[in-house]
Design a protein around this motif. Structure first.
Motif, PDB file in Angstrom:
ATOM      1  N   PHE A 213       4.561  -5.880  -6.879  1.00  0.00           N
ATOM      2  CA  PHE A 213       5.412  -6.441  -7.933  1.00  0.00           C
ATOM      3  C   PHE A 213       4.757  -6.288  -9.304  1.00  0.00           C
ATOM      4  O   PHE A 213       5.399  -5.884 -10.281  1.00  0.00           O
ATOM      5  CB  PHE A 213       5.695  -7.910  -7.634  1.00  0.00           C
ATOM      6  N   LEU A 214       3.471  -6.611  -9.379  1.00  0.00           N
ATOM      7  CA  LEU A 214       2.767  -6.524 -10.650  1.00  0.00           C
ATOM      8  C   LEU A 214       2.645  -5.076 -11.117  1.00  0.00           C
ATOM      9  O   LEU A 214       2.814  -4.777 -12.309  1.00  0.00           O
ATOM     10  CB  LEU A 214       1.380  -7.154 -10.520  1.00  0.00           C
ATOM     11  N   LEU A 215       2.358  -4.166 -10.193  1.00  0.00           N
ATOM     12  CA  LEU A 215       2.256  -2.756 -10.553  1.00  0.00           C
ATOM     13  C   LEU A 215       3.602  -2.181 -10.982  1.00  0.00           C
ATOM     14  O   LEU A 215       3.656  -1.195 -11.717  1.00  0.00           O
ATOM     15  CB  LEU A 215       1.698  -1.952  -9.378  1.00  0.00           C
ATOM     16  N   ILE A 220       4.520   1.675 -11.431  1.00  0.00           N
ATOM     17  CA  ILE A 220       3.860   2.154 -10.215  1.00  0.00           C
ATOM     18  C   ILE A 220       4.418   1.386  -9.024  1.00  0.00           C
ATOM     19  O   ILE A 220       4.368   0.151  -8.985  1.00  0.00           O
ATOM     20  CB  ILE A 220       2.338   1.966 -10.290  1.00  0.00           C
ATOM     21  N   GLY A 221       4.949   2.085  -8.056  1.00  0.00           N
ATOM     22  CA  GLY A 221       5.523   1.442  -6.882  1.00  0.00           C
ATOM     23  C   GLY A 221       4.661   1.630  -5.655  1.00  0.00           C
ATOM     24  O   GLY A 221       4.056   2.690  -5.469  1.00  0.00           O
ATOM     25  N   LEU A 222       4.554   0.589  -4.840  1.00  0.00           N
ATOM     26  CA  LEU A 222       3.841   0.692  -3.562  1.00  0.00           C
ATOM     27  C   LEU A 222       4.888   0.702  -2.456  1.00  0.00           C
ATOM     28  O   LEU A 222       5.354  -0.347  -2.011  1.00  0.00           O
ATOM     29  CB  LEU A 222       2.884  -0.492  -3.373  1.00  0.00           C
ATOM     30  N   PHE A 227       2.061   1.216   0.551  1.00  0.00           N
ATOM     31  CA  PHE A 227       2.021  -0.219   0.817  1.00  0.00           C
ATOM     32  C   PHE A 227       1.236  -0.498   2.093  1.00  0.00           C
ATOM     33  O   PHE A 227       0.425  -1.431   2.154  1.00  0.00           O
ATOM     34  CB  PHE A 227       3.439  -0.774   0.932  1.00  0.00           C
ATOM     35  N   PHE A 228       1.464   0.311   3.125  1.00  0.00           N
ATOM     36  CA  PHE A 228       0.776   0.129   4.403  1.00  0.00           C
ATOM     37  C   PHE A 228      -0.734   0.190   4.206  1.00  0.00           C
ATOM     38  O   PHE A 228      -1.478  -0.695   4.664  1.00  0.00           O
ATOM     39  CB  PHE A 228       1.231   1.206   5.390  1.00  0.00           C
TER      40      PHE A 228
END
Length: 247
Positions: A213-215, A220-222, A227-228
């Motif tokens: 969320f912060l990125l 920038i998306g995880l 994300f994993f």
């Protein structure tokens, strides 16, 4: 940080309370966003109703006007742009079948059909009448209060469904990451109890979502593998640094 470490190593339970709190907060945020986004639609709904009314509904069936076709346009004005969606009242004997419909809202004698480019959904007026008092003659007028209440009820249902859905997804993911944590612990030659791994996985999972969320503010998306691996790295760091708790 010390409290977080103490919770993971010597806390009680499997992190269910934290998942419930997180799910509730996200559901509330989504409900607030949804209700805010729905507010500009109220004038458009009011205008559409006045284009179609008067209408009489008895026992879940539109009885007046009979043998009539009326076409209105639901217009939504937002950010200087206008979006139009056809709303068709059809009380003729020739009823539209809920297939191959163009995007729009189709109101028939005993049903409401909402068609989009991807999905067609049919609602029975008789079933709606069991939950809301829709019987009687509806004349043109100001229904903004009723529309607002109806939207609030829809948002409430949505929030409840979102809470259950989010919690179930988070719980399943926590179980998955708890299994992964067992492999990580084995690689570090550490024995860990299941409740330890669950609390660890809950914290790392929510930490991964918070970091994502912060990125997102930086563009920038995880997603997916990113994300994993983020959750895996968080788990590895904590398993390596936290005080040992043998299973």
């Amino acid at each position: 940080m010390n409290k977080l470490s103490a919770y993971i190593t010597s806390g009680s339970g499997f992190g269910i309370k934290i998942l419930l709190i997180a799910s509730a907060l996200i559901a509330i945020i989504l409900a607030i966003i949804g209700r805010t986004a729905a507010s500009p639609a109220i004038p458009g709904i009011q205008d559409t109703l006045n284009q179609l009314l008067p209408v009489t509904i008895e026992n879940g069936t539109i009885t007046a006007p009979a043998d009539t076709i009326k076409t209105a346009v639901f217009r939504l004005h937002e950010n200087g742009k206008e979006a139009g969606l056809p709303v068709i009242l059809d009380t003729t004997s020739r009823q539209t079948k809920p297939r191959n419909l163009k995007p729009g809202i189709y109101i028939q004698q005993q049903s409401i059909i909402i068609a989009s480019s991807k999905k067609i959904t049919t609602y029975s007026l008789k079933e709606l009448a069991q939950s809301w008092d829709i019987s009687g003659t509806w004349q043109p007028g100001d229904y903004s209060g009723q529309i607002s209440s109806f939207l609030n009820w829809l948002i409430f249902i949505f929030a409840g469904a979102a809470f259950v859905g989010i919690f179930c997804v988070y719980f399943v993911l926590s179980l998955f990451y708890a299994a992964v944590a067992a492999l990580i612990a084995a690689a570090f030659k550490r024995k860990t109890a299941f409740d330890f791994r669950m609390r660890l996985s809950v914290i790392c999972l929510l930490g991964g979502y918070l970091l994502s969320f912060l990125l997102g503010f930086a563009g920038i998306g995880l997603n997916g593998w990113a994300f994993f691996f983020t959750v895996i790295i968080l788990q590895s760091l904590l398993i390596k640094t936290l005080p040992r708790t043998e299973a």
